[in-house]
Design a protein around this motif. Structure first.
Motif, mmCIF file in Angstrom:
data_model
loop_
_atom_site.group_PDB
_atom_site.id
_atom_site.type_symbol
_atom_site.label_atom_id
_atom_site.label_comp_id
_atom_site.label_asym_id
_atom_site.label_seq_id
_atom_site.Cartn_x
_atom_site.Cartn_y
_atom_site.Cartn_z
ATOM 1 N N GLY A 7 0.795 -1.223 0.000
ATOM 2 C CA GLY A 7 0.000 0.000 0.000
ATOM 3 C C GLY A 7 0.821 1.262 0.000
ATOM 4 O O GLY A 7 0.408 2.264 0.596
ATOM 5 N N GLY A 8 1.980 1.231 -0.663
ATOM 6 C CA GLY A 8 2.768 2.446 -0.818
ATOM 7 C C GLY A 8 2.238 3.277 -1.972
ATOM 8 O O GLY A 8 1.168 3.009 -2.540
ATOM 9 N N SER A 9 3.008 4.283 -2.338
ATOM 10 C CA SER A 9 2.546 5.229 -3.349
ATOM 11 C C SER A 9 2.234 4.553 -4.679
ATOM 12 O O SER A 9 1.220 4.844 -5.327
ATOM 13 N N GLY A 10 3.100 3.644 -5.123
ATOM 14 C CA GLY A 10 2.887 2.977 -6.402
ATOM 15 C C GLY A 10 1.708 2.028 -6.376
ATOM 16 O O GLY A 10 0.877 2.018 -7.291
ATOM 17 N N GLY A 11 1.613 1.217 -5.343
ATOM 18 C CA GLY A 11 0.519 0.260 -5.238
ATOM 19 C C GLY A 11 -0.835 0.937 -5.111
ATOM 20 O O GLY A 11 -1.820 0.514 -5.734
ATOM 21 N N ARG A 39 8.181 6.858 6.404
ATOM 22 C CA ARG A 39 9.570 6.728 6.842
ATOM 23 C C ARG A 39 10.538 7.263 5.788
ATOM 24 O O ARG A 39 11.661 6.797 5.695
ATOM 25 N N GLY A 40 10.085 8.219 4.971
ATOM 26 C CA GLY A 40 10.944 8.670 3.887
ATOM 27 C C GLY A 40 10.705 10.109 3.495
ATOM 28 O O GLY A 40 10.830 11.015 4.311
ATOM 29 N N CYS A 41 10.343 10.297 2.232
ATOM 30 C CA CYS A 41 10.308 11.634 1.626
ATOM 31 C C CYS A 41 9.611 12.681 2.473
ATOM 32 O O CYS A 41 10.150 13.771 2.706
ATOM 33 N N ARG A 53 15.004 -0.645 -9.793
ATOM 34 C CA ARG A 53 15.485 0.002 -11.015
ATOM 35 C C ARG A 53 15.856 1.453 -10.727
ATOM 36 O O ARG A 53 17.027 1.809 -10.739
ATOM 37 N N LEU A 54 14.865 2.273 -10.479
ATOM 38 C CA LEU A 54 15.104 3.663 -10.100
ATOM 39 C C LEU A 54 14.202 3.924 -8.901
ATOM 40 O O LEU A 54 13.000 4.132 -9.038
ATOM 41 N N ASN A 55 14.802 3.887 -7.708
ATOM 42 C CA ASN A 55 14.018 3.845 -6.482
ATOM 43 C C ASN A 55 13.604 5.241 -6.026
ATOM 44 O O ASN A 55 14.154 5.808 -5.084
ATOM 45 N N LEU A 56 12.601 5.772 -6.715
ATOM 46 C CA LEU A 56 12.047 7.080 -6.400
ATOM 47 C C LEU A 56 10.528 6.969 -6.381
ATOM 48 O O LEU A 56 9.936 6.317 -7.257
ATOM 49 N N THR A 57 9.903 7.624 -5.425
ATOM 50 C CA THR A 57 8.450 7.550 -5.290
ATOM 51 C C THR A 57 7.712 7.945 -6.568
ATOM 52 O O THR A 57 6.795 7.232 -6.994
ATOM 53 N N PRO A 58 8.067 9.068 -7.213
ATOM 54 C CA PRO A 58 7.330 9.427 -8.431
ATOM 55 C C PRO A 58 7.466 8.393 -9.544
ATOM 56 O O PRO A 58 6.561 8.264 -10.383
ATOM 57 N N VAL A 59 8.577 7.661 -9.557
ATOM 58 C CA VAL A 59 8.748 6.602 -10.559
ATOM 59 C C VAL A 59 7.761 5.470 -10.274
ATOM 60 O O VAL A 59 7.101 4.950 -11.190
ATOM 61 N N ALA A 60 7.637 5.078 -9.006
ATOM 62 C CA ALA A 60 6.678 4.030 -8.645
ATOM 63 C C ALA A 60 5.255 4.457 -8.982
ATOM 64 O O ALA A 60 4.448 3.660 -9.478
ATOM 65 N N ILE A 61 4.925 5.727 -8.723
ATOM 66 C CA ILE A 61 3.592 6.235 -9.040
ATOM 67 C C ILE A 61 3.347 6.196 -10.546
ATOM 68 O O ILE A 61 2.283 5.762 -11.011
ATOM 69 N N ARG A 62 4.324 6.646 -11.320
ATOM 70 C CA ARG A 62 4.183 6.635 -12.776
ATOM 71 C C ARG A 62 4.025 5.202 -13.289
ATOM 72 O O ARG A 62 3.193 4.933 -14.167
ATOM 73 N N GLU A 63 4.819 4.281 -12.747
ATOM 74 C CA GLU A 63 4.711 2.883 -13.171
ATOM 75 C C GLU A 63 3.345 2.303 -12.808
ATOM 76 O O GLU A 63 2.751 1.550 -13.582
ATOM 77 N N MET A 95 15.773 10.580 -17.819
ATOM 78 C CA MET A 95 15.348 11.972 -17.778
ATOM 79 C C MET A 95 14.399 12.251 -16.607
ATOM 80 O O MET A 95 13.612 13.191 -16.650
ATOM 81 N N VAL A 96 14.488 11.442 -15.574
ATOM 82 C CA VAL A 96 13.656 11.655 -14.388
ATOM 83 C C VAL A 96 14.284 12.749 -13.523
ATOM 84 O O VAL A 96 15.439 12.621 -13.101
ATOM 85 N N PRO A 97 13.577 13.830 -13.254
ATOM 86 C CA PRO A 97 14.134 14.864 -12.372
ATOM 87 C C PRO A 97 14.370 14.295 -10.971
ATOM 88 O O PRO A 97 13.547 13.542 -10.452
ATOM 89 N N THR A 98 15.506 14.660 -10.400
ATOM 90 C CA THR A 98 15.885 14.134 -9.090
ATOM 91 C C THR A 98 16.375 15.271 -8.207
ATOM 92 O O THR A 98 17.039 16.191 -8.688
ATOM 93 N N ALA A 99 16.038 15.186 -6.924
ATOM 94 C CA ALA A 99 16.497 16.189 -5.969
ATOM 95 C C ALA A 99 17.204 15.514 -4.804
ATOM 96 O O ALA A 99 16.866 14.392 -4.424
#
Length: 450
Positions: free
Chosen positions: A13-17, A46-48, A308-318, A339-343
């Protein structure tokens, strides 16, 4: 499979799921989701999100100092760790409630339970013992911090525990040089802790542009963060007034807290992957293609569990793309992971899009590099020493911008919009033809001369 209980069962039940479950339900699918911990996953709990709140808290000392240059005379300020953590927990609980509510409004059946795959179409819920059949199973269980094996490792904390410390430690040892380590070094230093950071290599932020990482290290030193390079942690023992950490060269450091930021691993244990022979790699991550398909036709995986690319917005997009393709019948273009923006929410922060220079040089022999470094108006007038750094990487023959790297206050916000331009294959001429917005830091990007 005929007449399954649900069309889609999401494990995690994280952002991607959650995104996948909600979008699939909006397309008319019958969806269930299982989460054994907190909805919202690592990012919310526990993160962002809690990390960014703590970053904000750690930057107030600079703001108090700068305010004098603007005519303010701030009264004495006292930081209270307990108040910060309490307020943070209240906000996190609110956000988790929103995740649950949104799932309910979407018509998703929620199971606060551990899910195990029994066969290619069957889920077993651990607490209730219920079996649920599904046309498709989506694994979105994320990852967790790793804890290296050495004597006394149980005395250290990871990022999971850092959000719940009973008090602010006076002396902190942070082990690791990635973005989580860098961010927490800045948090603790900004809040008043004495911080030492130990890294195995010579540079912070492996994989990022090395020049940007080097400038950040200079700013960290200015803030009192001691960086120890080329060392690893060998042992931790309890002593009367804290912990004693021994490094690979024999140096000992007496601290109150040791924080391990040495990597993350996919959450695949206990999922029953062996029951259906879902393929994993040498790190335990589920092997999936760009559309999330595993080697088992009815089972998909997205997010950090695929490593692969462990970022929340990537999981959401996937998750969105998965649901749109399977249940919306939509044609969703693949997105470019490069080309994924990263901060990096260090202080000052880093915003980056595209290739770092060392990779760009290998790929583009006629690479043009434009860069500038300066003190922004807000820091200069406020008497602060922080700098802004801008680097643009351009493929000479095509004029295409292949990387853009920023360091400075607010650069993460800039990176999001720069990501739009680079995703659209913008050329340097496109940037140069854009009128500058003055006076801003961002105008320095479009006025760079090469």
């Amino acid at each position: 499979m005929q007449h399954p209980d649900v069309d889609l069962f999401v494990i995690g039940g994280g952002s991607g799921g959650v995104r996948a479950a909600r979008i699939a339900a909006s397309h008319g699918a019958r969806v269930a989701i299982a989460e054994s911990a907190n909805f919202g996953g690592t990012c919310v709990n526990r993160g962002c999100v809690p990390k960014k709140l703590m970053v904000y808290a750690s930057r107030f000392p600079d703001q108090f100092k700068a305010s004098r240059g603007y005519g303010w005379s701030p009264t004495e300020s006292v930081f209270n760790w307990h108040d910060l953590i309490t307020h943070k927990d209240t906000e996190i609980n609110r956000l988790e409630g929103i995740y649950r509510t949104n799932l309910e409004k979407s018509g998703v059946s929620i199971h606060a339970d551990h899910a195990e795959i029994v066969d290619a179409h069957t889920i077993l819920l651990g607490l209730s013992g219920q079996r649920v059949t599904a046309g498709t199973i989506l694994i979105a269980t994320g990852g967790h911090p790793t804890r290296p094996d050495f004597p006394g490792n149980e005395l250290a904390i990871t990022s999971d525990e850092a959000f719940h410390l009973p008090e602010l430690p006076e002396r902190v040892l942070i082990v690791g040089g990635g973005y989580i380590a860098v961010e927490f070094a800045g948090i603790f230093a900004g809040l008043g802790s004495e911080v030492t950071q130990v890294i195995r290599g010579d540079h912070l932020l492996r994989g990022f542009d090395t020049e940007v990482a080097g400038i950040l290290a200079e700013h960290q030193a200015r803030r009192g963060i001691k960086l120890v390079r080329g060392q690893s942690l060998q042992r931790i023992v309890q002593i009367a007034d804290g912990l004693r950490a021994t490094l690979s060269d024999g140096l000992t450091l007496d601290v109150d807290t040791v924080m391990l930021c040495t990597g993350r691993a996919p959450n695949t244990r206990g999922l029953g992957l062996a029951n259906v022979d879902v393929k994993t790699n040498e790190h335990g991550a589920i092997v999936a293609d760009r559309h999330g398909r595993t080697n088992v036709p009815s089972i998909y995986a997205i997010g950090d569990v695929t490593d692969r690319l462990n970022l929340t917005p990537v999981a959401i997009r996937e998750g969105q793309a998965f649901a749109d393709r399977l249940y919306g019948g939509l044609t969703v273009p693949d997105f470019d992971y490069e080309m994924v923006p990263t901060a990096v929410f260090s202080t000052p922060e880093i915003g980056t899009v595209g290739l770092p220079e060392h990779i760009a040089r290998e790929r583009y022999p006629q690479l043009k590099v434009l860069k500038t470094k300066f003190r922004a108006m807000t820091q200069l007038f406020g008497g602060l020493e922080d700098q802004v750094f801008v680097k643009v990487l351009i493929d000479g023959p095509s004029d295409k911008v292949v990387g853009l790297h920023l360091l400075g206050d607010g650069t993460a916000e800039m990176a999001q919009l720069i990501g739009v331009a680079l995703t659209a294959n913008a050329t340097w001429a496109d940037f140069r033809h854009t009128v500058a917005l003055h006076p801003t830091v961002a105008e320095e990007i479009v006025t760079l001369k090469g």
